[in-house]
Design an enzyme around this catalytic site. Sequence first.
Site, PDB file in Angstrom:
ATOM      1  N   HIS A 261      59.063  81.470  53.468  1.00 50.71           N
ATOM      2  CA  HIS A 261      58.793  80.761  54.823  1.00 50.71           C
ATOM      3  C   HIS A 261      59.834  80.124  55.309  1.00 50.71           C
ATOM      4  O   HIS A 261      59.922  79.686  56.567  1.00 50.71           O
ATOM      5  CB  HIS A 261      57.498  80.151  54.719  1.00 50.71           C
ATOM      6  CG  HIS A 261      57.348  79.092  53.902  1.00 50.71           C
ATOM      7  ND1 HIS A 261      57.197  78.810  52.562  1.00 50.71           N
ATOM      8  CD2 HIS A 261      57.867  77.550  54.293  1.00 50.71           C
ATOM      9  CE1 HIS A 261      57.325  77.595  52.282  1.00 50.71           C
ATOM     10  NE2 HIS A 261      57.864  76.868  53.358  1.00 50.71           N
ATOM     11  N   ASP A 311      55.876  84.691  48.653  1.00 56.44           N
ATOM     12  CA  ASP A 311      56.625  83.713  49.499  1.00 56.44           C
ATOM     13  C   ASP A 311      58.044  83.409  48.530  1.00 56.44           C
ATOM     14  O   ASP A 311      58.154  82.342  47.925  1.00 56.44           O
ATOM     15  CB  ASP A 311      55.890  82.328  49.291  1.00 56.44           C
ATOM     16  CG  ASP A 311      56.569  81.489  50.415  1.00 56.44           C
ATOM     17  OD1 ASP A 311      57.459  81.845  51.238  1.00 56.44           O
ATOM     18  OD2 ASP A 311      56.312  80.354  50.349  1.00 56.44           O
ATOM     19  N   SER A 408      59.977  72.623  50.368  1.00 55.64           N
ATOM     20  CA  SER A 408      59.779  73.881  50.110  1.00 55.64           C
ATOM     21  C   SER A 408      60.901  74.624  49.690  1.00 55.64           C
ATOM     22  O   SER A 408      62.064  74.110  50.109  1.00 55.64           O
ATOM     23  CB  SER A 408      59.380  74.309  51.676  1.00 55.64           C
ATOM     24  OG  SER A 408      58.176  74.262  52.082  1.00 55.64           O
ATOM     25  N   GLY A 409      60.861  75.933  48.890  1.00 59.20           N
ATOM     26  CA  GLY A 409      61.887  76.550  48.559  1.00 59.20           C
ATOM     27  C   GLY A 409      62.565  75.924  47.273  1.00 59.20           C
ATOM     28  O   GLY A 409      63.422  76.459  46.677  1.00 59.20           O
TER      29      GLY A 409
END
Length: 475
Positions: A261, A311, A408-409
């Site tokens: 995402h 994801d 995120s990530g």
Amino acid sequence: MDVNLVDHHELEAPPEVEAASRVQGTPEEESGSGPEIIEYQEEFHFPNGYWIFPRWGKRGLIFFMTIGLIAGISVGVWLLVLLFRTHSLLKVLKQNNVMSCTEKPPIPVISKSVSFRINTINLLEVQVREWPDWLLVCHEGWSPTLGNQICRHLGHLRLTYDKEVNLTDIKVNNSQEFVQFLPKLGDLLEEMWQHRNSCALGQVVSLKCSECGIQHLTSRIIGGTSAVLGRWPWQVSMFKGSQYSCGASVLDPSWVVTAGHCVYKLSHKSKWRIFVGIVNHSDIVSHMGTMVDKIILHPHFRIHKRKHDYDIALLKLQTPLNFSSTVQAVCLPEMQQDFPQGSKCWVSGWGSTVPHQGFGSDILQNVLVPLISSQLCNSSCMYNGLITPQMLCAGYLDGHADSCQGDSGGPLVCLDQGMWRLVGIVSWGWDCGIHHRPGVYTKVAVFLDWIHHQIAGELVPEDLENKYIKGNRTL
């Protein structure tokens, strides 16, 4: 971090979840204008103090005692039926993977049919279920392709070198036993080994895989602390233009992995620049960093019911990274490796350190979080069945430490026999650091075959020739 690390946590709880968390009174309770309640007390008078009807006498007493006994039996039967129905409901909830928060989920036990390890002098050892001892591998029947496969099995991206070693050059116990690789024995890797008391050529396999998971410095997100340089040498900071966007992890000098995402809305490679070997964003010079050559988003990535599934994305870099004490690769999990619930792991990132804060931390934060079983995380008081096999949960039930917006990530890593493995990728969650809403991560172990397939497909033809140089083979 909340230390809450996510775009992950840009996601809010669905309205129905929010409603379920409120305690609402009736309109009458709120306004105080409900109907008037009149208490009525009736007085009963029995002649001469007897609790019997004078007309029925002892017969009346027996009658009422019988009625009472029947009523008691009826209540008992009703309670037994209620207990049976409750037990049946719990069984249905378990079958649907939604369980009570107070129930302890089962701990899965995975029995490996074959295990590999490389000992302190780089000799390959194999343990097959039928033979509990660790056995050296005879060089007969060996190939670099097998070496590359075993390195991947151990969580490395590729083979660095393999060579034969004479048994006369090493100290071997007289009781030492061996195995030989024989593909004709079966179709699966674990089936292709045959026990040997000795090696016909008197040689065993020495193996070295690509280096990963080594932490050259140690130190000690809401609930997190600042990380020192070199603590997490695989930590990547991804910038979209001049703005920080997401975290990522180094897998190899030419590859990093992040959350899908993070890149799916802006997948144009020229927009991205990655920075490694830093902990403070104020040290970044905008024209520095490494450009992205290719972005590979997982084909099944989707956003459904305000959650991310599949994801994950791989980024190939235009220029390989120079590894150092502050820039290193993280190891992937071993094949079939499943870290148990309660395992203490670390999550790191530059995300928000206060829930709903509009900006992240300038300094890399890290926090220790325990893994939570998917059964418990899927329970009715947590994510109520939204956790798929491609996800895992980590955090505290009271929410005092978590990942958050901007994390995120980034990596969720667990220490395994001195090596740090990338167990999760910061993905999503409902809010940050709140009760019974732990962070949700992409489960990296599910994607090992996909990762290896994508990276192997990008190798140039001459890399696949495995040219032989002085007894060493390189990929």
